[in-house]
Design a protein around this motif. Structure first.
Motif, PDB file in Angstrom:
ATOM      1  N   ALA A  10      32.001  45.148  37.704  1.00 31.66           N
ATOM      2  CA  ALA A  10      31.514  44.192  37.762  1.00 31.66           C
ATOM      3  C   ALA A  10      31.980  43.485  39.128  1.00 31.66           C
ATOM      4  N   LEU A  11      33.244  43.489  39.252  1.00 27.87           N
ATOM      5  CA  LEU A  11      33.800  43.154  40.551  1.00 27.87           C
ATOM      6  C   LEU A  11      33.274  43.856  41.747  1.00 27.87           C
ATOM      7  N   LEU A  12      32.934  44.958  41.654  1.00 30.00           N
ATOM      8  CA  LEU A  12      32.447  45.915  42.838  1.00 30.00           C
ATOM      9  C   LEU A  12      31.062  45.280  43.267  1.00 30.00           C
ATOM     10  N   ALA A  13      30.372  45.111  42.061  1.00 32.49           N
ATOM     11  CA  ALA A  13      28.714  44.496  42.289  1.00 32.49           C
ATOM     12  C   ALA A  13      28.939  43.249  42.843  1.00 32.49           C
ATOM     13  N   LEU A  14      29.838  42.451  42.413  1.00 29.73           N
ATOM     14  CA  LEU A  14      29.978  41.053  43.075  1.00 29.73           C
ATOM     15  C   LEU A  14      30.358  41.046  44.496  1.00 29.73           C
ATOM     16  N   ARG A  20      31.413  40.791  52.771  1.00 33.07           N
ATOM     17  CA  ARG A  20      33.105  41.244  53.225  1.00 33.07           C
ATOM     18  C   ARG A  20      34.005  39.958  53.549  1.00 33.07           C
ATOM     19  N   GLU A  21      33.418  38.899  54.587  1.00 36.72           N
ATOM     20  CA  GLU A  21      34.122  37.963  54.810  1.00 36.72           C
ATOM     21  C   GLU A  21      34.293  37.059  53.619  1.00 36.72           C
ATOM     22  N   ARG A  22      33.305  36.479  52.808  1.00 35.93           N
ATOM     23  CA  ARG A  22      33.465  35.753  51.800  1.00 35.93           C
ATOM     24  C   ARG A  22      34.317  36.378  50.488  1.00 35.93           C
ATOM     25  N   TRP A  23      34.067  37.562  50.324  1.00 32.54           N
ATOM     26  CA  TRP A  23      34.871  38.418  49.382  1.00 32.54           C
ATOM     27  C   TRP A  23      36.398  38.206  49.640  1.00 32.54           C
ATOM     28  N   ARG A  24      36.622  38.369  51.135  1.00 32.27           N
ATOM     29  CA  ARG A  24      38.186  38.359  51.472  1.00 32.27           C
ATOM     30  C   ARG A  24      38.767  36.632  51.167  1.00 32.27           C
ATOM     31  N   VAL A  25      37.836  35.891  51.603  1.00 37.15           N
ATOM     32  CA  VAL A  25      38.329  34.243  51.543  1.00 37.15           C
ATOM     33  C   VAL A  25      38.632  34.169  50.037  1.00 37.15           C
ATOM     34  N   LEU A  26      37.575  34.515  48.989  1.00 34.24           N
ATOM     35  CA  LEU A  26      37.877  33.919  47.730  1.00 34.24           C
ATOM     36  C   LEU A  26      38.969  35.034  47.026  1.00 34.24           C
ATOM     37  N   SER A  27      39.125  36.162  47.568  1.00 33.21           N
ATOM     38  CA  SER A  27      40.114  37.063  47.001  1.00 33.21           C
ATOM     39  C   SER A  27      41.456  36.512  47.417  1.00 33.21           C
ATOM     40  N   GLY A  50      44.502  42.090  41.087  1.00 31.93           N
ATOM     41  CA  GLY A  50      45.559  42.323  42.165  1.00 31.93           C
ATOM     42  C   GLY A  50      46.873  42.105  42.043  1.00 31.93           C
ATOM     43  N   LEU A  51      47.292  41.862  40.836  1.00 34.28           N
ATOM     44  CA  LEU A  51      48.761  41.730  40.392  1.00 34.28           C
ATOM     45  C   LEU A  51      49.257  43.269  39.928  1.00 34.28           C
ATOM     46  N   LYS A  52      50.323  43.620  40.380  1.00 35.96           N
ATOM     47  CA  LYS A  52      50.861  45.018  40.078  1.00 35.96           C
ATOM     48  C   LYS A  52      50.855  45.333  38.626  1.00 35.96           C
ATOM     49  N   VAL A  65      37.585  46.876  48.091  1.00 41.78           N
ATOM     50  CA  VAL A  65      37.978  46.901  49.333  1.00 41.78           C
ATOM     51  C   VAL A  65      38.002  45.552  49.794  1.00 41.78           C
ATOM     52  N   GLY A  66      38.887  44.862  50.464  1.00 38.28           N
ATOM     53  CA  GLY A  66      39.095  43.679  51.024  1.00 38.28           C
ATOM     54  C   GLY A  66      39.527  42.706  50.282  1.00 38.28           C
ATOM     55  N   GLY A  67      39.973  42.964  48.981  1.00 41.08           N
ATOM     56  CA  GLY A  67      40.441  42.040  48.042  1.00 41.08           C
ATOM     57  C   GLY A  67      40.154  42.496  46.621  1.00 41.08           C
TER      58      GLY A  67
END
Length: 105
Positions: A10-14, A20-27, A50-52, A65-67
């Motif tokens: 679902a996150l891939l689809a989102l 890419r730009e908006r995804w990075r900012v929000l991530s 994103g937490l290990k 990719v990108g966040g």
């Protein structure tokens, strides 16, 4: 929280919908929020790919990719039935979002 909210597919689809730009900012904002929640004394659990320590981290690190996306799930100690809450980061400064979240806790 529905499991679909943090599902890698679902996150891939989102991410493809957002660009890419908006995804990075929000991530980036969500990563700050997630790290804050991990350290908060009233929060008993945090899910963010994103937490290990998150069980989805290995797959997310290879797939996203990108966040890791804008959605952070967390459980507050003492909430009824251990319900998960969902935070969705936006384009505001991450510190503002942390302060808003703090006032809700």
């Amino acid at each position: 929280m529905g499991e679909k909210d943090l599902d890698i597919d679902a996150l891939l689809a989102l991410s493809s919908q957002m660009g890419r730009e908006r995804w990075r900012v929000l991530s980036d904002a969500a990563q700050v929020v997630a790290n804050y929640l991990v350290c908060h004394p009233r929060v008993e659990a945090v899910r963010y790919p994103g937490l290990k320590a998150d069980p989805d981290f290995p797959r997310a690190a290879n797939a996203l990719v990108g966040g890791f996306g804008p959605r952070v799930a967390y459980r507050v100690a003492g909430d009824a039935a251990g319900e998960w809450r969902l935070w969705e980061a936006d384009a505001r400064d991450a510190r503002q979002q942390v302060m808003e979240l703090e006032s809700a806790l």
